[in-house]
Motif scaffolding. Structure first.
Motif, short mmCIF file in Angstrom:
data_model
loop_
_atom_site.label_atom_id
_atom_site.label_comp_id
_atom_site.label_asym_id
_atom_site.label_seq_id
_atom_site.Cartn_x
_atom_site.Cartn_y
_atom_site.Cartn_z
N UNK A 70 0.81 -1.21 0.00
CA UNK A 70 0.00 0.00 0.00
C UNK A 70 0.86 1.27 0.00
N UNK A 71 2.18 1.13 -0.04
CA UNK A 71 3.04 2.32 0.01
C UNK A 71 2.86 3.23 -1.21
N UNK A 72 2.87 2.63 -2.40
CA UNK A 72 2.93 3.45 -3.61
C UNK A 72 1.71 4.36 -3.76
N UNK A 84 7.13 1.40 12.60
CA UNK A 84 8.54 1.13 12.33
C UNK A 84 9.13 2.04 11.25
N UNK A 85 8.31 2.89 10.65
CA UNK A 85 8.82 4.00 9.85
C UNK A 85 9.17 3.71 8.41
N UNK A 86 8.73 2.60 7.84
CA UNK A 86 9.07 2.35 6.44
C UNK A 86 8.51 3.43 5.52
N UNK A 87 7.23 3.75 5.68
CA UNK A 87 6.61 4.77 4.83
C UNK A 87 7.28 6.13 5.04
N UNK A 116 10.77 14.50 6.24
CA UNK A 116 9.62 13.73 6.72
C UNK A 116 9.73 13.55 8.22
N UNK A 117 8.59 13.68 8.89
CA UNK A 117 8.51 13.47 10.34
C UNK A 117 7.49 12.37 10.59
N UNK A 118 7.90 11.33 11.31
CA UNK A 118 6.98 10.28 11.71
C UNK A 118 6.61 10.44 13.17
N UNK A 119 5.33 10.29 13.48
CA UNK A 119 4.86 10.41 14.86
C UNK A 119 4.13 9.14 15.25
N UNK A 120 4.40 8.66 16.46
CA UNK A 120 3.78 7.43 16.94
C UNK A 120 3.86 7.40 18.46
N UNK A 121 2.98 6.59 19.07
CA UNK A 121 2.99 6.41 20.51
C UNK A 121 4.02 5.39 20.98
N UNK A 122 4.48 4.53 20.09
CA UNK A 122 5.23 3.33 20.46
C UNK A 122 6.73 3.57 20.52
N UNK A 123 7.30 3.48 21.72
CA UNK A 123 8.75 3.61 21.86
C UNK A 123 9.50 2.47 21.18
N UNK A 134 8.72 0.68 18.55
CA UNK A 134 8.67 0.81 17.10
C UNK A 134 9.48 2.03 16.64
N UNK A 135 9.46 3.10 17.38
CA UNK A 135 10.25 4.27 17.00
C UNK A 135 11.75 4.00 17.11
N UNK A 136 12.14 3.17 18.07
CA UNK A 136 13.54 2.77 18.15
C UNK A 136 13.95 2.04 16.86
N UNK A 137 13.09 1.16 16.37
CA UNK A 137 13.36 0.45 15.13
C UNK A 137 13.38 1.43 13.95
N UNK A 138 12.46 2.37 13.95
CA UNK A 138 12.40 3.35 12.85
C UNK A 138 13.69 4.16 12.78
N UNK A 139 14.17 4.63 13.93
CA UNK A 139 15.39 5.44 13.94
C UNK A 139 16.60 4.61 13.51
N UNK A 140 16.67 3.36 14.00
CA UNK A 140 17.79 2.50 13.62
C UNK A 140 17.77 2.21 12.12
#
Length: 285
Positions: free
Chosen positions: A35-37, A56-59, A72-79, A81-87
């Motif tokens: 569903x990304x495209x 996890x920030x792929x999009x 791009x700025x991603x916002x989420x409640x989940x610590x 998942x955000x750790x994975x997104x940053x990594x």
């Protein structure tokens, strides 16, 4: 993290649910990346992009690449998942991206700071969806764009037929009285139109979209993964071990017809929602 009004979701996404998504980042991306495209077409070079419920920030990372000189700025409640997104952003060398842990319903975004807001299945869980979309709208410049995908009725997707195999073994999901928003809260386009319009957006459109979703290497692998997915795991925990084993076996059997040489592929369905912030002053509540 600042103010949180969606406490139930904060607990889930910083507990088992968030850890499972973070620990299985590649697998969940294999489920949802089709569903990304359709969302990335809303992003133009130089855009300032907000990804709501980015997980996890792929999009977010893909949007940052597409924005080029933008960000791009991603916002989420989940610590977790955000750790994975940053990594992942660091590993991929995506430098024009930022991830913020906050509740998008009440986070004090800078006014008119973004050109486009996106979400891949991240907007179905707001405690007050009109207030949340209103807050997101204020973060968009006049004329800014909104594009998100939300779940369609699962009975129209292959996953609905697969999960139906569990009905004989598991009790119905417990949702009433929890205060939790339903994953299918925006499955009705009439509800989407009413909510997003009430939040101050114009030109709301809902279009059906489909994408293949890869759930595992084979039926047994996919069934094991699905059994660990939060909503199903919760149901399995409510029955005795023998009943849970029968449910897992029924799940694997229901997945078998979808086995292909490259994995278990289900047809996923969703609504692609698009809208824009009006050019006139924005006064949604």
């Amino acid at each position: 993290m600042g103010t949180v009004v969606n406490q139930h979701q904060a607990e889930a996404w910083n507990g088992y649910e968030g850890r499972h998504w973070a620990d299985h980042q590649a697998r969940y991306d294999a489920v949802n990346s089709g569903f990304n495209d359709v969302l990335l077409t809303a992003v133009e070079p130089g855009d300032r992009v907000l990804d709501v419920g980015c997980g996890n920030g792929q999009l977010t990372r893909l949007a940052a690449r597409r924005a080029g000189a933008g960000r791009a700025v991603g916002i989420d409640l989940s610590a977790p998942m955000l750790d994975r997104a940053r990594a992942s952003a660091a590993d991929e060398g995506v430098g024009n991206v930022e991830f913020v842990r906050a509740d998008a319903q009440v986070h004090p975004f800078p006014a008119a700071a973004f050109d486009v807001a996106l979400s891949r299945f991240g907007v179905m869980f707001f405690a007050d969806p009109v207030a949340a979309f209103g807050n997101i709208g204020r973060a968009l410049r006049p004329g800014g764009r909104l594009a998100f995908v939300c779940l369609d009725d699962l009975r129209r997707a292959d996953l609905g037929r697969v999960l139906a195999a569990l009905a004989a073994h598991l009790p119905p999901p417990q949702t009433e009285g929890t205060g939790a928003a339903e994953p299918l809260s925006l499955a009705d386009p009439a509800v989407v139109h009413r909510v997003v319009t009430a939040a101050g957006f114009a030109g709301v459109e809902c279009a059906p979209v489909e994408a293949p979703q890869v759930w595992g290497r084979d039926a047994a692998d996919a069934a094991g993964f699905l059994a660990g997915w939060g909503p199903i795991r919760h149901q399995l925990d409510r029955v005795d071990p023998a009943t849970a084993d029968r449910a897992r076996a029924a799940l694997a059997e229901a997945l078998r017809p979808y086995e292909q040489p490259d994995g278990v592929r289900l047809r996923g369905t969703a609504w692609l929602v698009s809208a824009r912030r009006p050019d006139q002053p924005y006064d949604a509540g």
